[in-house]
Design a protein around this motif. Structure first.
Motif, PDB file in Angstrom:
ATOM      1  N   PHE A   1       0.808  -1.218   0.000  1.00  0.00           N
ATOM      2  CA  PHE A   1       0.000   0.000   0.000  1.00  0.00           C
ATOM      3  C   PHE A   1       0.848   1.279   0.000  1.00  0.00           C
ATOM      4  N   ASN A   2       2.169   1.142   0.091  1.00  0.00           N
ATOM      5  CA  ASN A   2       3.004   2.355   0.074  1.00  0.00           C
ATOM      6  C   ASN A   2       4.368   2.096  -0.560  1.00  0.00           C
ATOM      7  N   VAL A   3       5.332   1.603   0.212  1.00  0.00           N
ATOM      8  CA  VAL A   3       6.710   1.558  -0.282  1.00  0.00           C
ATOM      9  C   VAL A   3       6.881   0.650  -1.496  1.00  0.00           C
ATOM     10  N   ASP A   4       6.107  -0.435  -1.591  1.00  0.00           N
ATOM     11  CA  ASP A   4       6.233  -1.318  -2.749  1.00  0.00           C
ATOM     12  C   ASP A   4       5.833  -0.609  -4.042  1.00  0.00           C
ATOM     13  N   MET A   5       4.882   0.314  -3.958  1.00  0.00           N
ATOM     14  CA  MET A   5       4.483   1.066  -5.150  1.00  0.00           C
ATOM     15  C   MET A   5       5.658   1.853  -5.709  1.00  0.00           C
ATOM     16  N   VAL A   6       6.477   2.391  -4.805  1.00  0.00           N
ATOM     17  CA  VAL A   6       7.613   3.213  -5.213  1.00  0.00           C
ATOM     18  C   VAL A   6       8.743   2.340  -5.735  1.00  0.00           C
ATOM     19  N   THR A   7       9.090   1.290  -4.993  1.00  0.00           N
ATOM     20  CA  THR A   7      10.220   0.449  -5.397  1.00  0.00           C
ATOM     21  C   THR A   7       9.927  -0.329  -6.673  1.00  0.00           C
ATOM     22  N   GLU A   8       8.648  -0.583  -6.950  1.00  0.00           N
ATOM     23  CA  GLU A   8       8.279  -1.350  -8.144  1.00  0.00           C
ATOM     24  C   GLU A   8       7.691  -0.474  -9.242  1.00  0.00           C
ATOM     25  N   CYS A   9       7.899   0.828  -9.160  1.00  0.00           N
ATOM     26  CA  CYS A   9       7.216   1.731 -10.096  1.00  0.00           C
ATOM     27  C   CYS A   9       7.622   1.486 -11.547  1.00  0.00           C
ATOM     28  N   LYS A  10       8.846   1.002 -11.780  1.00  0.00           N
ATOM     29  CA  LYS A  10       9.287   0.777 -13.161  1.00  0.00           C
ATOM     30  C   LYS A  10       8.558  -0.378 -13.832  1.00  0.00           C
ATOM     31  N   ARG A  11       7.928  -1.215 -13.033  1.00  0.00           N
ATOM     32  CA  ARG A  11       7.199  -2.345 -13.603  1.00  0.00           C
ATOM     33  C   ARG A  11       5.859  -1.915 -14.198  1.00  0.00           C
TER      34      ARG A  11
ATOM     35  N   THR B   1      11.968   8.468 -11.270  1.00  0.00           N
ATOM     36  CA  THR B   1      13.063   9.393 -10.982  1.00  0.00           C
ATOM     37  C   THR B   1      12.696  10.366  -9.877  1.00  0.00           C
ATOM     38  N   PHE B   2      11.426  10.762  -9.841  1.00  0.00           N
ATOM     39  CA  PHE B   2      10.988  11.790  -8.903  1.00  0.00           C
ATOM     40  C   PHE B   2      10.660  11.242  -7.513  1.00  0.00           C
ATOM     41  N   THR B   3      10.761   9.917  -7.340  1.00  0.00           N
ATOM     42  CA  THR B   3      10.505   9.329  -6.020  1.00  0.00           C
ATOM     43  C   THR B   3      11.783   9.197  -5.192  1.00  0.00           C
ATOM     44  N   MET B   4      12.935   9.435  -5.809  1.00  0.00           N
ATOM     45  CA  MET B   4      14.193   9.323  -5.059  1.00  0.00           C
ATOM     46  C   MET B   4      14.303  10.435  -4.031  1.00  0.00           C
ATOM     47  N   ASN B   5      15.242  10.280  -3.117  1.00  0.00           N
ATOM     48  CA  ASN B   5      15.475  11.263  -2.053  1.00  0.00           C
ATOM     49  C   ASN B   5      14.209  11.541  -1.235  1.00  0.00           C
ATOM     50  N   GLY B   6      13.508  10.459  -0.891  1.00  0.00           N
ATOM     51  CA  GLY B   6      12.324  10.589  -0.042  1.00  0.00           C
ATOM     52  C   GLY B   6      11.189  11.342  -0.680  1.00  0.00           C
ATOM     53  N   GLY B   7      11.106  11.302  -2.030  1.00  0.00           N
ATOM     54  CA  GLY B   7      10.024  11.995  -2.728  1.00  0.00           C
ATOM     55  C   GLY B   7      10.401  13.370  -3.240  1.00  0.00           C
ATOM     56  N   PHE B   8      11.604  13.836  -2.897  1.00  0.00           N
ATOM     57  CA  PHE B   8      12.052  15.155  -3.376  1.00  0.00           C
ATOM     58  C   PHE B   8      12.464  15.124  -4.843  1.00  0.00           C
TER      59      PHE B   8
ATOM     60  N   ASP C   1       8.334  16.581  -7.984  1.00  0.00           N
ATOM     61  CA  ASP C   1       7.044  16.477  -8.663  1.00  0.00           C
ATOM     62  C   ASP C   1       5.951  17.027  -7.755  1.00  0.00           C
ATOM     63  N   HIS C   2       5.020  17.780  -8.333  1.00  0.00           N
ATOM     64  CA  HIS C   2       4.011  18.461  -7.515  1.00  0.00           C
ATOM     65  C   HIS C   2       2.982  17.522  -6.900  1.00  0.00           C
ATOM     66  N   PHE C   3       2.961  16.239  -7.317  1.00  0.00           N
ATOM     67  CA  PHE C   3       2.027  15.281  -6.733  1.00  0.00           C
ATOM     68  C   PHE C   3       2.683  14.353  -5.706  1.00  0.00           C
ATOM     69  N   ASN C   4       3.885  14.660  -5.265  1.00  0.00           N
ATOM     70  CA  ASN C   4       4.639  13.734  -4.403  1.00  0.00           C
ATOM     71  C   ASN C   4       4.481  13.993  -2.907  1.00  0.00           C
ATOM     72  N   VAL C   5       3.522  14.787  -2.512  1.00  0.00           N
ATOM     73  CA  VAL C   5       3.448  15.169  -1.104  1.00  0.00           C
ATOM     74  C   VAL C   5       3.194  13.975  -0.190  1.00  0.00           C
ATOM     75  N   GLU C   6       2.488  12.941  -0.672  1.00  0.00           N
ATOM     76  CA  GLU C   6       2.208  11.795   0.199  1.00  0.00           C
ATOM     77  C   GLU C   6       3.492  11.026   0.531  1.00  0.00           C
ATOM     78  N   ILE C   7       4.426  10.950  -0.422  1.00  0.00           N
ATOM     79  CA  ILE C   7       5.709  10.285  -0.167  1.00  0.00           C
ATOM     80  C   ILE C   7       6.566  11.150   0.755  1.00  0.00           C
ATOM     81  N   ILE C   8       6.576  12.446   0.505  1.00  0.00           N
ATOM     82  CA  ILE C   8       7.342  13.385   1.335  1.00  0.00           C
ATOM     83  C   ILE C   8       6.830  13.361   2.772  1.00  0.00           C
ATOM     84  N   PHE C   9       5.525  13.411   2.941  1.00  0.00           N
ATOM     85  CA  PHE C   9       4.915  13.425   4.269  1.00  0.00           C
ATOM     86  C   PHE C   9       5.228  12.134   5.019  1.00  0.00           C
ATOM     87  N   TYR C  10       5.155  11.022   4.324  1.00  0.00           N
ATOM     88  CA  TYR C  10       5.434   9.716   4.926  1.00  0.00           C
ATOM     89  C   TYR C  10       6.865   9.649   5.452  1.00  0.00           C
ATOM     90  N   ASN C  11       7.813  10.071   4.639  1.00  0.00           N
ATOM     91  CA  ASN C  11       9.215  10.018   5.061  1.00  0.00           C
ATOM     92  C   ASN C  11       9.499  10.994   6.197  1.00  0.00           C
TER      93      ASN C  11
END
Length: 504
Positions: free
Chosen positions: A68-78, A87-94, A114-124
């Motif tokens: 529901f969270n980190v797997d989406m980011v680590t597997e995004c290339k699939r 590319t925009f998910t690296m550095n904790g969403g920055f 990326d302007h839609f990355n606040v959920e990743i930034i907030f989580y970290n």
């Protein structure tokens, strides 16, 4: 989330205090007819140990399954839909670091965010919050780290609605089995999403309809949602700033940037970065572009398809904003746009054309008096060929200086600092948002203990309540014409509306 990553600062609680923390007040709730129903809800009477620096501030973070969270980011290339976002998910969403090759930025803390990355930034950032707890009895609020926006991005477009809704439905069903949820039926829970509210409020189950329906799920309506854009007709979603490109790691980096924006020479009276919306009959963007092109003191950064890359360059956008006194901020693809926060970051006074673009959105982060930091010119005035140049030229230099200083003072509250460090004397967007949600949950908890259910709140007045909570009744009256009055759900709701209108 691995509990080992939590940082706990929980002082010893006295025997009496510990006993009080576990006290529960069981309330019987009645339906609208005043008849008691056979349902008992037990609410923890949260007791705060005043000697504990985290008392009343503890957050319980759910250990959601990683899909529901980190797997989406680590597997995004699939996933073809999200591969471009990896590319925009690296550095904790920055995102990737930005180089200050053009001298527009400062030397530290800048990323291609990326302007839609606040959920990743907030989580970290939340993982490093100083008042995390795994003891639900002392939690002021409960954070659900579901990347709902990223989940939607994976399936948006050509997937059927059942696929688009699957993650949201599964998360809600998972929460309903938790004892922590049952205490307040989810009213002490919150979630952060990096999408506008409309992406999560699909109205039908037609495959051609946009988005998913997370915010429309019955159980989800009890939660609070922190989104980059809220609905003016909702009661449980609240707008928090879009992430900008600046993520400082210490106060001095913020102070140095603010001082630089004070001293920047501003060549243009006003500017606009954007593209026309020929398919939208209500858009005023083409009119703004025309005024920029026809003014000697106006500047345009054209973002049409042929020039889109220019506008995707943070340096290009910020360079123009830094050289402008005022920055035009019409509605974007939805009511709000990240550009408004970029203009504030550049010390450029924003000009808005609809209150739903800013004033009724980010009420947690903004001063009550919008005239101290911005200019408002209505969409209708632009359609009537009111001259932007003439309107802005009337503002005297002393007032402009005061407005710019106010804008620059807002910068800390509009940015998300580097989670690997901590601002010492400043509150950033994360700090302001978290304090606000704790206040909201504390208020809801007390209302439930007191037997008040807020059943008289009407969704179509959601935008009003945010302003009224600040005591800004003047703004409620001023912005009324800009929000079409939706039809009430029933005659009882209409009578409540009539009563509330008399109060404002």
């Amino acid at each position: 989330m691995d509990n080992k990553s939590y940082v706990f600062q929980q002082s010893h609680i006295s025997v009496i205090g510990l006993f009080c923390a576990f006290l529960s007040l069981c309330l019987l709730y009645s339906n609208n007819n005043g008849v008691f129903i056979d349902k008992v809800i037990c609410i923890n009477s949260l007791q705060i140990n005043k000697s504990d620096p985290c008392g009343g501030r503890y957050i319980y973070v759910y250990n959601l399954p990683p899909r529901f969270n980190v797997d989406m980011v680590t597997e995004c290339k699939r996933n073809q839909k999200t591969s471009g976002m990896c590319t925009f998910t690296m550095n904790g969403g920055f995102g990737p670091p930005l180089n200050n090759t053009e001298g527009v930025l400062s030397d530290h803390g800048w990323y291609a965010t990326d302007h839609f990355n606040v959920e990743i930034i907030f989580y970290n950032r939340m993982k490093r919050y100083e008042c995390l707890t795994n003891d639900s009895s002392i939690a002021a609020a409960f954070f659900v780290p579901f990347f709902v926006g990223f989940d939607l991005a994976r399936y948006i477009g050509d997937f059927n609605v059942s696929v688009r809704d699957a993650g949201s439905v599964e998360v809600v069903n998972w929460l309903l089995t938790r004892k922590e949820w049952k205490n307040m039926n989810g009213k002490d829970h919150f979630l952060v999403g990096g999408r506008p509210t409309w992406d999560l409020r699909r109205k039908t189950d037609e495959n051609s309809d946009w988005g998913n329906k997370f915010l429309s799920l019955p159980a989800a309506k009890n939660m609070s949602f922190l989104l980059v854009e809220s609905s003016p007709y909702g009661l449980n979603d609240f707008a928090i700033p879009y992430p900008t490109y600046f993520h400082p790691s210490k106060d001095s980096e913020v102070f140095e940037w603010q001082e630089r924006m004070r001293k920047t020479e501003r060549k243009w009276l006003f500017s606009f970065a954007g593209a026309p919306r020929p398919g939208d009959p209500n858009s005023i963007r083409s009119l703004l572009i025309s005024q920029c092109n026809n003014s000697r003191v106006g500047k345009l950064l054209e973002c049409a398809v042929a020039d889109e890359r220019k506008c995707r360059s943070p340096s290009n956008v910020l360079k123009m904003f830094q050289r402008s006194v005022f920055c035009l901020q019409p509605e974007g693809d939805s009511a709000t746009r990240r550009s408004a926060f970029d203009s504030i970051l550049a010390g450029c006074i924003p000009v808005f054309f609809h209150p739903g673009s800013f004033y009724t959105q980010y009420t947690w982060h903004l001063p009550k008096n919008y005239t101290t930091y911005s200019v408002f010119i209505s969409n209708n005035d632009i359609r009537k060929n009111v001259s932007i140049e003439e309107r802005l030229s009337r503002i005297d230099p002393k007032t402009i200086d005061m407005m710019r200083e106010k804008v620059i003072s807002l910068i800390p509250r509009m940015i998300y600092a580097d989670p690997d460090s901590k601002l010492e004397t400043l509150e950033d967007a994360f700090d302001v948002s978290l304090k606000a949600i704790i206040r909201r949950v504390t208020k809801l908890r007390q209302e439930m203990i007191d037997g008040r259910t807020n059943d008289d709140l009407i969704e179509i007045y959601g935008w009003k309540y945010a302003l009224m909570e600040q005591g800004d009744y003047a703004a409620v009256r001023e912005w009324e014409p800009y929000f079409p009055k939706l039809k009430p759900v029933n005659s009882s709701a209409q009578s409540v509306i009539n009563k509330q209108e008399e109060q404002t």
